[in-house]
Design a protein around this motif. Structure first.
Motif, mmCIF file in Angstrom:
data_model
loop_
_atom_site.group_PDB
_atom_site.id
_atom_site.type_symbol
_atom_site.label_atom_id
_atom_site.label_comp_id
_atom_site.label_asym_id
_atom_site.label_seq_id
_atom_site.Cartn_x
_atom_site.Cartn_y
_atom_site.Cartn_z
ATOM 1 N N HIS A 24 0.839 -1.194 0.000
ATOM 2 C CA HIS A 24 0.000 0.000 0.000
ATOM 3 C C HIS A 24 0.876 1.246 0.000
ATOM 4 C CE1 HIS A 24 0.953 -0.768 4.219
ATOM 5 N NE2 HIS A 24 0.700 0.511 4.459
ATOM 6 N N SER A 25 0.253 2.378 -0.230
ATOM 7 C CA SER A 25 0.959 3.657 -0.251
ATOM 8 C C SER A 25 0.947 4.284 1.138
ATOM 9 C CB SER A 25 0.286 4.602 -1.247
ATOM 10 O OG SER A 25 0.851 5.887 -1.168
ATOM 11 N N LEU A 26 2.038 4.930 1.486
ATOM 12 C CA LEU A 26 2.115 5.652 2.763
ATOM 13 C C LEU A 26 1.683 7.104 2.608
ATOM 14 C CD1 LEU A 26 5.558 4.304 4.038
ATOM 15 C CD2 LEU A 26 3.270 3.406 4.493
ATOM 16 N N ASP A 27 1.446 7.532 1.370
ATOM 17 C CA ASP A 27 1.171 8.942 1.094
ATOM 18 C C ASP A 27 -0.048 9.496 1.820
ATOM 19 O OD1 ASP A 27 3.395 9.065 -0.506
ATOM 20 O OD2 ASP A 27 2.289 8.933 -2.394
ATOM 21 N N GLN A 28 -1.030 8.676 2.106
ATOM 22 C CA GLN A 28 -2.210 9.182 2.815
ATOM 23 C C GLN A 28 -1.965 9.315 4.323
ATOM 24 O OE1 GLN A 28 -5.497 6.491 2.298
ATOM 25 N NE2 GLN A 28 -4.176 4.697 2.440
ATOM 26 N N TYR A 29 -0.912 8.679 4.818
ATOM 27 C CA TYR A 29 -0.635 8.705 6.256
ATOM 28 C C TYR A 29 0.413 9.739 6.657
ATOM 29 C CZ TYR A 29 -2.964 4.205 5.788
ATOM 30 O OH TYR A 29 -3.856 3.222 5.465
ATOM 31 N N THR A 30 1.457 9.913 5.848
ATOM 32 C CA THR A 30 2.562 10.801 6.258
ATOM 33 C C THR A 30 2.115 12.243 6.508
ATOM 34 O OG1 THR A 30 3.254 10.973 3.937
ATOM 35 C CG2 THR A 30 4.438 9.420 5.315
ATOM 36 N N PRO A 31 1.166 12.813 5.754
ATOM 37 C CA PRO A 31 0.743 14.175 6.082
ATOM 38 C C PRO A 31 0.011 14.281 7.416
ATOM 39 C CG PRO A 31 0.154 13.636 3.820
ATOM 40 C CD PRO A 31 0.599 12.367 4.479
ATOM 41 N N LEU A 32 -0.441 13.159 7.954
ATOM 42 C CA LEU A 32 -1.134 13.156 9.243
ATOM 43 C C LEU A 32 -0.169 13.247 10.417
ATOM 44 C CD1 LEU A 32 -3.742 10.330 8.528
ATOM 45 C CD2 LEU A 32 -4.086 12.804 8.376
ATOM 46 N N LEU A 33 1.134 13.046 10.139
ATOM 47 C CA LEU A 33 2.141 13.099 11.203
ATOM 48 C C LEU A 33 2.496 14.539 11.532
ATOM 49 C CD1 LEU A 33 4.514 10.280 9.955
ATOM 50 C CD2 LEU A 33 3.159 10.234 12.057
ATOM 51 N N ASP A 34 2.719 14.803 12.811
ATOM 52 C CA ASP A 34 3.195 16.106 13.260
ATOM 53 C C ASP A 34 4.673 16.250 12.886
ATOM 54 O OD1 ASP A 34 3.157 18.571 14.448
ATOM 55 O OD2 ASP A 34 2.726 17.856 16.468
ATOM 56 N N ILE A 35 5.220 17.421 13.034
ATOM 57 C CA ILE A 35 6.652 17.619 12.808
ATOM 58 C C ILE A 35 7.405 16.670 13.731
ATOM 59 C CG2 ILE A 35 8.566 19.254 13.096
ATOM 60 C CD1 ILE A 35 6.621 21.450 12.230
ATOM 61 N N ASP A 36 8.405 15.993 13.191
ATOM 62 C CA ASP A 36 9.197 14.983 13.897
ATOM 63 C C ASP A 36 8.387 13.730 14.258
ATOM 64 O OD1 ASP A 36 11.670 16.346 13.839
ATOM 65 O OD2 ASP A 36 11.079 17.562 15.559
ATOM 66 N N GLY A 37 7.244 13.538 13.605
ATOM 67 C CA GLY A 37 6.434 12.350 13.846
ATOM 68 C C GLY A 37 7.021 11.119 13.159
ATOM 69 N N THR A 38 6.577 9.957 13.597
ATOM 70 C CA THR A 38 7.089 8.691 13.058
ATOM 71 C C THR A 38 5.937 7.778 12.671
ATOM 72 O OG1 THR A 38 9.010 8.836 14.530
ATOM 73 C CG2 THR A 38 8.554 6.681 13.554
ATOM 74 N N ILE B 275 5.947 0.834 10.484
ATOM 75 C CA ILE B 275 5.329 -0.243 9.724
ATOM 76 C C ILE B 275 5.551 -1.555 10.462
ATOM 77 C CG2 ILE B 275 5.358 -1.496 7.538
ATOM 78 C CD1 ILE B 275 6.464 1.112 6.281
ATOM 79 N N VAL B 276 4.440 -2.218 10.823
ATOM 80 C CA VAL B 276 4.546 -3.521 11.475
ATOM 81 C C VAL B 276 3.742 -4.586 10.737
ATOM 82 C CG1 VAL B 276 4.959 -2.550 13.766
ATOM 83 C CG2 VAL B 276 2.632 -3.059 13.070
ATOM 84 N N GLY B 277 3.032 -4.191 9.674
ATOM 85 C CA GLY B 277 2.159 -5.140 9.002
ATOM 86 C C GLY B 277 2.714 -5.719 7.723
ATOM 87 N N GLN B 278 3.288 -4.895 6.867
ATOM 88 C CA GLN B 278 3.707 -5.338 5.539
ATOM 89 C C GLN B 278 5.177 -5.721 5.522
ATOM 90 O OE1 GLN B 278 2.849 -6.511 2.924
ATOM 91 N NE2 GLN B 278 4.001 -5.845 1.199
ATOM 92 N N ILE B 279 5.435 -6.944 5.112
ATOM 93 C CA ILE B 279 6.801 -7.411 4.892
ATOM 94 C C ILE B 279 6.921 -7.632 3.393
ATOM 95 C CG2 ILE B 279 8.495 -9.220 5.352
ATOM 96 C CD1 ILE B 279 7.759 -7.613 7.840
ATOM 97 N N GLY B 280 7.678 -6.804 2.723
ATOM 98 C CA GLY B 280 7.813 -6.930 1.280
ATOM 99 C C GLY B 280 7.706 -5.576 0.611
ATOM 100 N N PRO B 281 7.500 -5.565 -0.705
ATOM 101 C CA PRO B 281 7.467 -4.305 -1.459
ATOM 102 C C PRO B 281 6.340 -3.390 -1.005
ATOM 103 C CG PRO B 281 7.450 -6.211 -2.941
ATOM 104 C CD PRO B 281 7.278 -6.728 -1.556
ATOM 105 N N MET B 282 6.596 -2.092 -1.105
ATOM 106 C CA MET B 282 5.587 -1.070 -0.811
ATOM 107 C C MET B 282 5.397 -0.227 -2.066
ATOM 108 S SD MET B 282 4.584 -1.343 2.399
ATOM 109 C CE MET B 282 3.976 0.229 2.936
ATOM 110 N N GLU B 283 4.272 0.474 -2.123
ATOM 111 C CA GLU B 283 4.038 1.426 -3.211
ATOM 112 C C GLU B 283 5.066 2.549 -3.103
ATOM 113 O OE1 GLU B 283 1.565 1.351 -5.571
ATOM 114 O OE2 GLU B 283 0.752 -0.539 -4.808
ATOM 115 N N GLU B 284 5.378 3.185 -4.242
ATOM 116 C CA GLU B 284 6.267 4.342 -4.201
ATOM 117 C C GLU B 284 5.582 5.466 -3.441
ATOM 118 O OE1 GLU B 284 7.993 5.636 -7.841
ATOM 119 O OE2 GLU B 284 8.435 3.603 -8.492
#
Length: 112
Positions: free
Chosen positions: A13-27, A30-39
């Motif tokens: 899946h893509s992380l693009d929908q989640y990263t903007p939800l992080l605050d500055i210096d947020g982390t 990933i604990v679910g997907q082992i393998g390729p991720m979307e760009e």
């Protein structure tokens, strides 16, 4: 915004929908997907000083700490309880990618 997001999605899946939800210096961990991720786009990471990390599941002590934390803060999974005879239908939904929760089989529905 969040200081921490724990990503438990077990498929590519893509992380693009989640990263903007992080605050500055947020982390985002990933604990679910082992393998390729979307760009992913790097601008939200770089401009927000955000991080993406990975972690394996902890041991019994760590698992209990997470369960205690969730219980204390009212955090619970979204589940749909199904009967054993609905398993094939559930798999069809999983294959189609139209599931936003977990399926749980009611073991009492198994014929003995």
């Amino acid at each position: 915004t969040f200081d921490l997001i724990i990503d438990t999605v077990p498929v590519k899946h893509s992380l693009d929908q989640y990263t903007p939800l992080l605050d500055i210096d947020g982390t985002l961990v990933i604990v679910g997907q082992i393998g390729p991720m979307e760009e992913s786009m790097t601008a939200p990471l770089v401009l927000g000083r955000r991080r993406v990390a990975g972690s394996l599941i902890g041991g019994i002590k760590e698992t209990q700490e997470v369960l205690d934390f969730c219980a204390e803060h009212g955090i619970h999974p979204e589940c749909q309880v199904i009967k054993a005879e609905q398993v094939n239908e559930a798999f069809d939904h999983l294959r189609a990618g139209d599931v936003a929760h977990r399926f749980v089989i009611d073991m009492a529905s198994l014929s003995v």
